[in-house]
Design an enzyme around this catalytic site. Structure first.
Site, PDB file in Angstrom:
ATOM      1  N   LYS A 160      48.080  32.595  33.819  1.00  0.00           N
ATOM      2  CA  LYS A 160      47.255  32.769  35.023  1.00  0.00           C
ATOM      3  C   LYS A 160      48.006  32.170  36.193  1.00  0.00           C
ATOM      4  CE  LYS A 160      42.881  34.196  35.810  1.00  0.00           C
ATOM      5  NZ  LYS A 160      42.066  35.102  35.005  1.00  0.00           N
TER       6      LYS A 160
HETATM    7  P1  NAD Z   1      36.144  39.227  43.466  1.00  0.00           P
HETATM    8  O1  NAD Z   1      36.985  38.420  44.363  1.00  0.00           O
HETATM    9  O2  NAD Z   1      36.224  40.710  43.519  1.00  0.00           O
HETATM   10  O3  NAD Z   1      34.598  38.812  43.691  1.00  0.00           O
HETATM   11  C1  NAD Z   1      34.160  37.487  43.607  1.00  0.00           C
HETATM   12  C2  NAD Z   1      32.672  37.448  43.959  1.00  0.00           C
HETATM   13  O4  NAD Z   1      32.194  36.112  43.743  1.00  0.00           O
HETATM   14  C3  NAD Z   1      32.365  37.780  45.419  1.00  0.00           C
HETATM   15  O5  NAD Z   1      31.179  38.541  45.476  1.00  0.00           O
HETATM   16  C4  NAD Z   1      32.130  36.403  46.041  1.00  0.00           C
HETATM   17  O6  NAD Z   1      31.283  36.430  47.182  1.00  0.00           O
HETATM   18  C5  NAD Z   1      31.464  35.679  44.881  1.00  0.00           C
HETATM   19  N1  NAD Z   1      31.544  34.231  45.010  1.00  0.00           N
HETATM   20  C6  NAD Z   1      32.644  33.471  45.278  1.00  0.00           C
HETATM   21  N2  NAD Z   1      32.279  32.177  45.374  1.00  0.00           N
HETATM   22  C7  NAD Z   1      30.950  32.111  45.148  1.00  0.00           C
HETATM   23  C8  NAD Z   1      29.983  31.062  45.120  1.00  0.00           C
HETATM   24  N3  NAD Z   1      30.337  29.792  45.318  1.00  0.00           N
HETATM   25  N4  NAD Z   1      28.685  31.372  44.874  1.00  0.00           N
HETATM   26  C9  NAD Z   1      28.306  32.649  44.661  1.00  0.00           C
HETATM   27  N5  NAD Z   1      29.173  33.686  44.673  1.00  0.00           N
HETATM   28  C10 NAD Z   1      30.466  33.420  44.921  1.00  0.00           C
HETATM   29  O7  NAD Z   1      36.445  38.696  41.972  1.00  0.00           O
HETATM   30  P2  NAD Z   1      36.301  39.475  40.588  1.00  0.00           P
HETATM   31  O8  NAD Z   1      37.597  40.108  40.253  1.00  0.00           O
HETATM   32  O9  NAD Z   1      35.045  40.267  40.591  1.00  0.00           O
HETATM   33  O10 NAD Z   1      36.157  38.238  39.572  1.00  0.00           O
HETATM   34  C11 NAD Z   1      34.900  37.585  39.389  1.00  0.00           C
HETATM   35  C12 NAD Z   1      34.976  36.688  38.171  1.00  0.00           C
HETATM   36  O11 NAD Z   1      35.308  37.468  37.018  1.00  0.00           O
HETATM   37  C13 NAD Z   1      36.042  35.589  38.233  1.00  0.00           C
HETATM   38  O12 NAD Z   1      35.552  34.464  37.529  1.00  0.00           O
HETATM   39  C14 NAD Z   1      37.215  36.200  37.488  1.00  0.00           C
HETATM   40  O13 NAD Z   1      38.094  35.231  36.969  1.00  0.00           O
HETATM   41  C15 NAD Z   1      36.470  36.945  36.394  1.00  0.00           C
HETATM   42  N6  NAD Z   1      37.234  38.038  35.795  1.00  0.00           N
HETATM   43  C16 NAD Z   1      37.721  39.059  36.549  1.00  0.00           C
HETATM   44  C17 NAD Z   1      38.398  40.109  35.927  1.00  0.00           C
HETATM   45  C18 NAD Z   1      38.877  41.312  36.694  1.00  0.00           C
HETATM   46  O14 NAD Z   1      39.325  42.266  36.047  1.00  0.00           O
HETATM   47  N7  NAD Z   1      38.782  41.343  38.003  1.00  0.00           N
HETATM   48  C19 NAD Z   1      38.595  40.090  34.542  1.00  0.00           C
HETATM   49  C20 NAD Z   1      38.075  39.033  33.800  1.00  0.00           C
HETATM   50  C21 NAD Z   1      37.379  38.017  34.440  1.00  0.00           C
END
Ligand code: NAD
Length: 493
Positions: A160
């Site tokens: 990561k």
């Molecule tokens: P993203 O940046 O597209 O979206 C993040 C979202 O979280 C946004 O809506 C933001 O407003 C919200 N957020 C951030 N801080 C916050 C807070 N303090 N309180 C409430 N909401 C908050 O990110 P993503 O790619 O959707 O990833 C989201 C989660 O899923 C992360 O934990 C990431 O590690 C995990 N994840 C993502 C993927 C992927 O393929 N993108 C895969 C596995 C896990």
């Protein structure tokens, strides 16, 4: 690491394997520099009177790039042909008001790549652009990738990385420059068969395209390097279904849970935290399956509609509305604004945390009114939160299986790149459904101490001999699959 040690004790993990997995193979911390554009920063209202007589300047419309903090980034040639009236470094821009011109500076950003373990295959894991990152955060997330790739049974290890910055504070050309420099510095440490980044919070397919270009630029065999990153646009070697894959995998897990309970998803109600890639895709898919989304909380607000939020309209509000610079659900007309505090207490069938880590604390876990928490985010529940959920008999689908759809389809993308193939979305989703549901069933079997051998999966080698929490069961599966490599291949000296 508490769950790691609990599972390691349960499986009697080899002592040396435990040491190998406790700490990452490599921790890279480095710095990335870039030249930033000039900026226009709104002046304090109290200062406005001093410039009452300042004539308005006129700049080309495309010279200004709006940023979420109210500033504008000025394109490098942005002042060409402008009719400028400047007083003490202040200009007036018609209805937009008065701005200080901030001279563009060179800036340094702290960057990371943690390579946790490669016993099962090349390091694999996302790239996060966020202000709240640190070595500890990336170490935890890289280790989670090692467990997740083992659970998904894809031939990868865990890694990561990312950069400490808020991408909403930078224009696209600045982010491109920063991303190119990040890959320039990463290049000696990674490769399509060594370490393969993907998108995570704050990054997307566009960032992956820049990273691929930088890695392969000038190389004679650059098309054999397409697998250096996954999560690319389908037009440049990305996989069909990758953008939605994490949300899709989460939806498959939730569907499986409902089936296990003898319940129907149709008409069920859920609340969601985070409306980025994972949250919005999961919402679209689950609503298409008949579930109803009644509240969403994100970093900048919460919207609630007991009759169900119109997900397509919410996606348009957050992701297709150029005026919504925060990319937030706040201000959505199809629901009422409520506080984050009230959000947690909404009664629903299930909760999908799809934002950042440590949101479901002991306190939150004691207040939520749902039957299931399915973790789209990485590490959304604290250890105290886990204990409270268990005591309240709220079911949990742990992150390392619930959000493994993304890395599973990343693997499909990587294979397609290697073979120069292009699979259809139906093919990708059919493979994903089979893979994630089989692994989820194995985890449930471990948790319930229920060995089963079916044409699709065999959970018998993973039994512990007693019932254990689902999160520990997921870790047991991961550790048994990883340990097999060390025990069969042995250790290189
Ligand atoms: P993203 O940046 O597209 O979206 C993040 C979202 O979280 C946004 O809506 C933001 O407003 C919200 N957020 C951030 N801080 C916050 C807070 N303090 N309180 C409430 N909401 C908050 O990110 P993503 O790619 O959707 O990833 C989201 C989660 O899923 C992360 O934990 C990431 O590690 C995990 N994840 C993502 C993927 C992927 O393929 N993108 C895969 C596995 C896990």
């Amino acid at each position: 690491m508490e769950v790691f040690h609990a599972a390691a004790d349960l499986v009697g993990l080899n002592g040396r394997v435990r040491l190998e997995l406790e700490e990452p193979d490599y921790e890279h911390i480095f710095y990335v520099t870039a030249d930033l554009n000039d900026r226009l920063a709104p002046i304090a209202p109290a200062e406005g009177a001093r410039y009452a007589k300042l004539a308005a300047s006129s700049l080309r419309q495309d010279a200004l790039i709006p940023l979420f903090d109210g500033k504008f980034s000025l394109r490098p040639d942005g002042l060409r042909g402008a009719d400028l009236h400047v007083e003490n470094g202040v200009i007036r821009l018609g209805e937009k008001g008065l701005f200080h011109i901030e001279e563009g500076k060179s800036r340094r950003f702290k960057a990371y790549r943690v390579q946790h373990n490669q016993a099962r295959g090349p390091y694999k894991g996302g790239t996060r652009y966020h202000n709240a990152v640190s070595l500890d955060v990336f170490k935890m997330l890289a280790a989670e990738m090692t467990w997740k790739t083992a659970i998904a049974d894809v031939p990868f290890g865990g890694g990561k990385g990312g950069i400490k910055l808020d991408p909403r504070e930078y224009s696209k050309d600045e982010l491109e420059a920063i991303s190119l420099r990040y890959m320039y510095k990463l290049k000696p440490m990674i490769g399509p068969d060594i370490d393969i980044p993907a998108p995570d919070v704050g990054t997307n397919g566009e960032v992956m395209a820049w990273m691929f270009r930088q890695f392969s630029d000038g190389e004679r065999e650059r098309h054999t390097m397409r697998g250096i990153v996954t999560g690319k646009d389908v037009k440049i070697g990305g996989s069909e279904g990758r953008v939605k894959a994490t949300g899709q995998g989460l939806a498959f897990c939730v569907e499986e849970w409902f089936q296990d309970q003898g319940l129907s998803l149709e008409g069920s109600r859920f609340i969601l935290q985070g409306f980025g890639n994972v949250g919005s895709c999961a919402a679209e898919i689950l609503c298409a399956m008949g579930a109803r989304l009644i509240a969403v909380n994100d970093a900048d607000g919460t919207v609630y509609n007991p009759d169900g939020l119109d997900v397509a309209a919410l996606v348009a509000h957050v992701h297709q509305n150029r005026e919504n610079l925060k990319r937030s659900v706040a201000g959505f007309a199809g629901g009422q604004a409520i506080s984050k505090n009230d959000f947690w207490e909404i009664e629903a069938d299930f909760l999908l945390p799809c934002a950042l880590g440590d949101e479901i604390t002991g306190d939150v876990a004691s207040r939520i009114k749902v039957k299931l928490v399915a973790e789209g985010a990485n590490h959304p529940t604290t250890p105290e939160g886990d204990e409270v959920l268990a005591a309240r008999k709220i079911d949990l689908i742990p992150d390392i299986i619930a959000n493994s759809g993304g890395v599973t389809v990343s693997y499909y993308e990587w294979i397609q790149n290697k073979r120069m193939e292009h699979w259809t979305e139906a093919e990708v989703n059919a493979r994903l459904e089979k893979a994630i549901k089989s692994n989820y069933r194995i985890i449930k079997d471990i948790s319930l101490d229920r060995p089963r051998r079916t044409p699709e999966f065999n959970s018998t080698p993973f039994m512990i001999g007693r019932k254990i929490p689902t999160r520990t069961a997921a870790m047991v599966l991961a550790l048994k699959r990883i340990e097999a490599h060390y025990l069969i291949e042995g250790f290189s000296q």
